[in-house]
Design an enzyme around this catalytic site. Structure first.
Site, PDB file in Angstrom:
ATOM      1  N   THR A 124       0.830  -1.215   0.000  1.00  0.00           N
ATOM      2  CA  THR A 124       0.000   0.000   0.000  1.00  0.00           C
ATOM      3  C   THR A 124       0.863   1.262   0.000  1.00  0.00           C
ATOM      4  O   THR A 124       0.357   2.342  -0.271  1.00  0.00           O
ATOM      5  CB  THR A 124      -0.946   0.041   1.231  1.00  0.00           C
ATOM      6  OG1 THR A 124      -0.160  -0.142   2.415  1.00  0.00           O
ATOM      7  CG2 THR A 124      -2.004  -1.034   1.159  1.00  0.00           C
TER       8      THR A 124
ATOM      9  N   ALA B  18       4.322  -0.845   9.754  1.00  0.00           N
ATOM     10  CA  ALA B  18       3.769  -1.710   8.706  1.00  0.00           C
ATOM     11  C   ALA B  18       2.543  -2.448   9.226  1.00  0.00           C
ATOM     12  O   ALA B  18       2.619  -3.134  10.251  1.00  0.00           O
ATOM     13  CB  ALA B  18       4.832  -2.724   8.266  1.00  0.00           C
TER      14      ALA B  18
ATOM     15  N   TYR C  76      -9.422  -5.210  13.214  1.00  0.00           N
ATOM     16  CA  TYR C  76      -8.275  -4.298  13.108  1.00  0.00           C
ATOM     17  C   TYR C  76      -7.835  -3.860  14.507  1.00  0.00           C
ATOM     18  O   TYR C  76      -6.664  -4.023  14.884  1.00  0.00           O
ATOM     19  CB  TYR C  76      -8.661  -3.082  12.242  1.00  0.00           C
ATOM     20  CG  TYR C  76      -7.714  -1.917  12.400  1.00  0.00           C
ATOM     21  CD1 TYR C  76      -6.395  -2.020  11.959  1.00  0.00           C
ATOM     22  CD2 TYR C  76      -8.128  -0.724  13.001  1.00  0.00           C
ATOM     23  CE1 TYR C  76      -5.509  -0.967  12.121  1.00  0.00           C
ATOM     24  CE2 TYR C  76      -7.253   0.327  13.165  1.00  0.00           C
ATOM     25  CZ  TYR C  76      -5.943   0.204  12.728  1.00  0.00           C
ATOM     26  OH  TYR C  76      -5.073   1.252  12.903  1.00  0.00           O
TER      27      TYR C  76
END
Ligand code: UDP
Length: 322
Positions: free
Chosen positions: A35, A72, A139
């Site tokens: 990304t 990351a 998440y």
């Protein structure tokens, strides 16, 4: 110090890498570019392309590293709900590989990019670090698991760790020729989405819900400038102590509603920016405001840039990127 920045080709990791270099540190970025963007890695830092699982051992065993700043991660809430295993694997699993590589190379400091999503729906505001952690999506749960892992590695292996729990990060780093801001392929964040409408990319801002128990019915969030956030990382890096894991919230302590953010964007851009009310986005708490008293008290950090500065810098960055 010689510092490994994982995810240093991303928005926040790139800005922190630039501030580390400006402060005289040596920086190696490890990023798989899934990304991130290679051109977001500031000049002066070297880039190793790879995942933490495949490459962190080789990079760290190269020697001489004093610390890791770990950005990351997968960070899309909706994607995490659709595919939780991906988040456990990429966020927790790859962090375990990184921690293993750190142990082998005897690197004992880590500053980790945690999140307000570890708290879930708050019982009271502002949220302190002692608040219950009840994430409402994979998440947030995966980031909380990493915070817990760091606390255990501190206790059991003498690691010095700091978890910085970000609230809503915005703005850009504009420093001479350097311009680093948000460039997500899938953009979910409010400010860049509003500014895209100002640039003519779409018809109207979609405001997710106007029936929340807040003064104007839209959700209230605590925004912090990415350059202020970066300064907190440098302080945290110096503060890492063997055997200790600290958690710090990073926010401004004040909240702005979605409508207020749209208004600030209108004022900064001078453009009308049409906005319409849409359905609530599942899982959005009504109000998220940080208490950042702990990091102020212990490390002397406080944010210096307000919401107008965040929007102005994001606008300069986005309009130049066109
Ligand atoms: N939001 C919105 N429209 C958008 C993007 C976000 O109304 O196009 C709202 C979202 O529902 C939340 C707030 O803006 O209340 C901040 O959302 P963002 O995704 O930027 O950050 P989050 O708080 O989810 O981390």
């Amino acid at each position: 110090m010689k510092v490994l920045v994982t995810g240093g080709a991303g928005y926040i990791g790139g800005v922190v890498a630039a501030r580390l270099l400006a402060a005289g540190h040596e920086v190696v970025v490890l990023d798989d570019l899934s990304t991130g963007h290679a051109d977001a890695v500031p000049a002066g830092a070297s880039l190793v392309r790879g995942t933490l699982r495949d490459a962190s051992c080789d990079v760290l065993s190269g020697g001489g590293f004093d610390a890791v700043l770990h950005f990351a991660a997968k960070s899309l809430v909706g994607e995490s709900v659709a595919n939780p295993a991906l988040y456990w694997d990429k966020n927790l699993g790859e962090t375990l590989a990184l921690l293993d590589a750190m142990r082998r190379a005897d690197v004992r400091r880590i500053v980790f990019s945690s999140t307000a999503a570890t708290y879930g729906e708050p019982e009271s505001t502002p949220i302190e670090e002692t608040a219950p952690t009840r994430p409402t999506n994979p998440y947030g749960a995966s980031k909380l698991a990493i915070d817990t892992t760091l606390a255990e590695y501190a206790r059991l292996h003498g690691l010095g760790g700091v978890s910085l729990r970000y609230f809503n990060v915005a703005g850009a780093l504009l420093d001479g020729g350097l311009a680093l801001g948000e460039r997500h392929t899938v953009e979910t964040h409010l400010i860049p989405n509003v500014l895209k409408i100002a640039l003519g990319d779409g018809d109207a801002v979609r405001m997710f819900g106007d029936d929340y128990p807040t003064p104007d019915g839209t959700c209230v969030r605590d925004y912090v400038h990415v350059v202020d956030l970066a300064a907190a990382h440098l302080l945290a890096l110096d503060a890492c102590e063997p055997g200790v894991h600290e958690v710090f919230n990073l926010g401004s302590g004040s909240g702005y509603s979605v409508r207020e953010v749209v208004d600030v964007c209108r004022a900064v851009t001078g453009r009308p920016i049409p906005a319409e009310v849409d359905a609530r986005r599942p899982g959005d708490p009504a109000v998220l405001i940080a208490s950042s008293d702990k990091i102020h008290r212990m490390l002397g950090w406080k944010p210096e840039r307000d919401l107008t500065a965040m929007v102005r810098d994001a606008w300069t960055f986005l309009s130049a990127a066109r």
